[in-house]
Design an enzyme around this catalytic site. Structure first.
Site, PDB file in Angstrom:
ATOM      1  N   HIS A   1       0.760  -1.243   0.067  1.00  0.00           N
ATOM      2  CA  HIS A   1      -0.069  -0.030  -0.006  1.00  0.00           C
ATOM      3  C   HIS A   1       0.975   1.465  -0.062  1.00  0.00           C
ATOM      4  O   HIS A   1       1.918   1.212   0.513  1.00  0.00           O
ATOM      5  CB  HIS A   1      -0.799  -0.006   1.178  1.00  0.00           C
TER       6      HIS A   1
ATOM      7  N   ALA B   1       0.886   6.073  -0.567  1.00  0.00           N
ATOM      8  CA  ALA B   1       0.451   6.985  -1.389  1.00  0.00           C
ATOM      9  C   ALA B   1       1.440   7.795  -1.843  1.00  0.00           C
ATOM     10  O   ALA B   1       2.482   7.970  -1.570  1.00  0.00           O
ATOM     11  CB  ALA B   1       0.001   7.971   0.043  1.00  0.00           C
TER      12      ALA B   1
ATOM     13  N   GLY C   1      -1.636   0.639 -10.517  1.00  0.00           N
ATOM     14  CA  GLY C   1      -0.400   1.451  -9.931  1.00  0.00           C
ATOM     15  C   GLY C   1       0.905   0.520 -10.217  1.00  0.00           C
ATOM     16  O   GLY C   1       0.767  -0.634 -10.564  1.00  0.00           O
ATOM     17  N   GLY C   2       2.013   1.131 -10.650  1.00  0.00           N
ATOM     18  CA  GLY C   2       3.224   0.701 -10.821  1.00  0.00           C
ATOM     19  C   GLY C   2       3.760   0.221  -9.268  1.00  0.00           C
ATOM     20  O   GLY C   2       3.126  -0.103  -8.471  1.00  0.00           O
TER      21      GLY C   2
ATOM     22  N   HIS D   1      -4.205  -5.232 -12.470  1.00  0.00           N
ATOM     23  CA  HIS D   1      -4.398  -4.222 -11.566  1.00  0.00           C
ATOM     24  C   HIS D   1      -3.102  -3.595 -11.028  1.00  0.00           C
ATOM     25  O   HIS D   1      -3.035  -2.866 -10.315  1.00  0.00           O
ATOM     26  CB  HIS D   1      -5.083  -4.894 -10.162  1.00  0.00           C
TER      27      HIS D   1
END
Lengths: 215, 501
Positions: B224, B226, B398-399, B424
């Site tokens: 995970h 940000a 997302g990379g 994904h």
């Protein structure tokens, strides 16, 4: 979580004894003698905190990978996305304890965790001993997630089975500390214990367990 | 394993493989893997590695995809996206649909995963690359300070009582809206409008709620993150304009899910269903695939608990959006409103959804499990936000740390071949322990510096575990999706600042 008073008054030696009771391999004389590997490490790394009790796991060079106790150990094995905890000991009880410890070791460096808090934990499972192991790990994980307590040691493990209904009951003493990101290192979070390919291998004088945990 | 692979796994097109019935016992339908030759090699390597391994290893993704094809009520094929890798139960990147009107069809918590409604949310700003470069270090630090990350991190805002949690579980983003954490516009641009109506907090255990209470508004650890990004390539200018993106636009991606609450619901359901498996008379090839009939009490309870967890995840991402907006506001000394920090989209990649699909010329009501796969409906689908009707549903991919991320758009072709799904992410190529052993954290940090990415990570191990080398090449994955017409790429973003657990 209030400390267990009985536990506090037991004293160090008695605590060690209790911790070791599940293993037949360790004879009483060894208890106060540091395991050779531990001594060697403590010398080279200069870390007394490694825990010189015979029953303490060795955390190699401050790295959280792998751990040995005099009666068993654990290591992390390859999996594409998650982690397989492989733990072993002379008895199934010992292997379960080592496995629970292995899970905590993935989340934080156990060498920095003390053991002021202790509690008797229990879990049940249906089917076979694998579900009991998953239950035990789940209980430890919940203790971390809900109460914020890292379980450093699990000992005095008792495994009971009702042969008729194949329901398993596992209970054990656990000790650890309240997790504090300032004091303890942040490893990788274990999200959950999976039931994917959980394996218990009962050898002649050694039991190996493998559990995949979700990261 | 090798002879089985040779016998049953056949290439049918440059982008897809078929796993024939018989690869594992009891297969009801064949399996299908979208992969080009590079990705195929990775899959076969994984399978052969295990064949040579000993007891206690994992199940290769090819076998997992086939195990899913053996579940009762499955229709079409058990589909794997190009980023597929071994998981538990379902492979990660596995899509499977079950006929909801067939009484024997099942729902499996292993098909949703432990992190229910794990997903990606993307925000855009009116800033340009040159605005963010001088302050990127400070921005990374502010993000890291605002958004709680890592093991044992505690929530700063959120639920204080069980009744708060109940409301979050039932109302999702609407709760965040009422509390002032979300903007009204956010709701419009979330999948399911940020709230799944068929959710019931009463089917969520007290333990799960307890875990949710302490973790609401935390990012989590592991993969995970940000991340602040800059659009560095536009593949389709019209679609990009509709998305409000152009070359140089600064945007932000948040990848998180339902945290401990979802994990607990999944764990409890798996344990409960396992003890009932015999009674329900369902045979599965893997214990983690335990399931219940959709129409049974257990099935319905799991679905409403799962939906509740999904709502929790929407609220969770909304709180982190709030925190991220604050971090930007602090760094640029302007309100989030002035920075135009609107949502681009919010999409889930770990969920089972009730959807209508055309199958062999017939409209069917299906429960589509997507585990590590993103929904990407084609243009003009009624479930796409009004603003995006003409371009198709955005799928946010997302990379990895230091590599590019993509916004993909759904296609009509994907509706026919993959129940409107696409990849994904990059998907892991190296195991976590191998990464730890082979990759030096300092080396990764150095590479990030070279790529001009400011990173803040709670655990140093994570730098190695999550290093770009540990993952498949995201470009290869996106390219395969494009060639297989599952989705088309709209824009590519490169990372500028990242905060991770």
């Amino acid at each position: 979580m209030e400390p267990d008073v009985e536990w506090e008054v037991l004293g160090r030696r008695e605590r060690q004894l209790r911790r070791l009771r599940f293993s037949e391999m360790v004879i009483q004389d060894q208890i106060d003698a540091p395991a050779p590997r531990t001594a060697e490490l403590a010398e080279c790394a200069g870390r007394e905190a490694l825990g010189l009790d015979g029953a303490e796991a060795v955390i190699q060079g401050g790295h959280q990978e792998g751990g040995q106790t005099s009666e068993g150990g654990f290591t992390f094995e390859d999996h594409p996305a998650d982690v397989i905890i492989h733990a072993w000991a002379s008895s199934i009880e010992g292997a379960f304890c080592a496995c629970a410890r292995g899970m905590s070791a993935y989340m934080t460096d156990l060498a920095k965790v003390e053991e002021p808090v202790s509690k008797r934990i229990s879990a049940t499972g249906k089917g076979d001993e694998r579900s009991a192991l998953e239950g035990l790990l789940d209980t430890c994980l919940l203790r971390f997630m809900l109460d914020g307590i890292v379980t450093k040691n699990v000992y005095n493990l008792e495994l009971k089975v009702d042969p008729k209904s194949q329901s398993w009951e596992v209970s054990a003493d656990s000790s650890g500390d309240t997790f504090d990101p300032k004091k303890h290192s942040q490893g990788t979070e274990v999200k959950a214990i999976t039931k994917s390919n959980t394996t218990v291998v009962r050898g002649k004088d050694r039991v190996d367990v493998y559990v995949i945990v979700d990261i | 394993m090798e002879s089985l692979v040779n016998k049953y796994v056949k290439r049918t097109s440059p982008t897809s493989l078929v796993i024939g019935k018989g690869f594992v016992p009891n297969m009801n339908v064949p399996g299908k893997v979208f992969a080009n030759s590079t990705l195929e090699k990775l899959l076969l390597d994984e399978a052969s590695e295990i064949a040579s391994g000993s007891t206690g290893s994992f199940i290769p993704s090819l076998a997992q995809v086939a195990n899913v094809a053996a579940l009762p009520g499955i229709v079409g094929e058990s589909i794997a996206m190009p980023d597929v890798h071994s998981g538990y139960g379902f492979a990660i990147g596995n899509v499977a649909a079950f006929d909801m009107d067939n009484p024997s069809s099942i729902v499996s918590p292993g098909g949703v995963g432990f992190d229910i409604n794990c997903g990606v949310r993307m925000l855009r700003t009116n800033l340009k690359e040159e605005d963010v470069r001088p302050v990127q270090e400070q921005l990374a630090q502010n993000l890291f300070d605002h958004v709680p990350v890592g093991v044992g991190s505690k929530s700063l805002i959120g639920a204080r009582t069980y009744s708060d949690i109940d409301q979050i579980l039932n109302y999702g983003i609407d709760w965040a809206l009422r509390e002032g954490y979300a903007w009204p516009e956010d709701k419009e641009l979330c999948e399911e409008q940020g709230r799944i109506v068929k959710a019931d907090a009463n089917h969520v255990s007290q333990k799960a709620k307890g875990r949710g209470m302490s973790q609401l508004g935390t990012l989590g650890a592991g993969n995970h993150y940000a991340e602040v990004q800059v659009v560095d390539e536009v593949f389709d200018a019209t679609s990009a304009a509709v998305l409000g993106l152009e070359k140089g636009t600064v945007c932000m991606m948040i990848h998180s899910g339902s945290r401990g609450l979802g994990h607990q619901i999944a764990s409890e359901t798996v344990t409960k269903m396992e003890s009932l498996q015999e009674q329900m008379g369902i045979q599965v090839n893997d214990r983690q695939l335990v399931c219940a009939r959709i129409q049974s009490k257990e099935g319905e309870e799991y679905l409403s608990a799962m939906n509740a967890a999904a709502n929790f995840a929407y609220a969770n991402r909304s709180i982190m959006t709030f925190l991220a907006r604050q971090a930007f506001a602090k760094t640029f000394n302007a309100t989030p409103d002035d920075l135009d920090m609107n949502l681009v989209y919010d999409v889930s990649h770990n969920i089972a959804k009730e959807e209508m699909h055309l199958l062999n010329g017939e409209v069917r009501r299906l429960l589509v499990h997507r585990k590590g796969a993103t929904r990407a409906f084609g243009p003009f689908h009624p479930l796409i936000p009004t603003a995006y009707q003409t371009i198709g549903q955005p799928a946010l991919v997302g990379g990895t740390m230091g590599t590019a991320s993509y916004v993909l758009l759904g296609t009509d072709e994907g509706m026919k071949t993959a129940f409107g799904s696409t990849c994904h992410g990059a998907g892991r190529a190296l195991s976590r322990s191998k990464s730890r052993a082979m990759i030096d954290s300092m080396d990764v940090a150095e590479r990030l510096r070279e790529a001009n990415v400011s990173a803040r990570v709670a655990s140093s191990h994570l730098l190695a575990e999550e290093a770009p080398q540990s993952y498949k090449d995201v470009f290869e994955v996106v390219q395969t999706c494009e060639e297989a017409k599952l989705s088309r790429a709209a824009v590519r973003m490169k990372p500028v600042a990242v905060a991770k657990g």
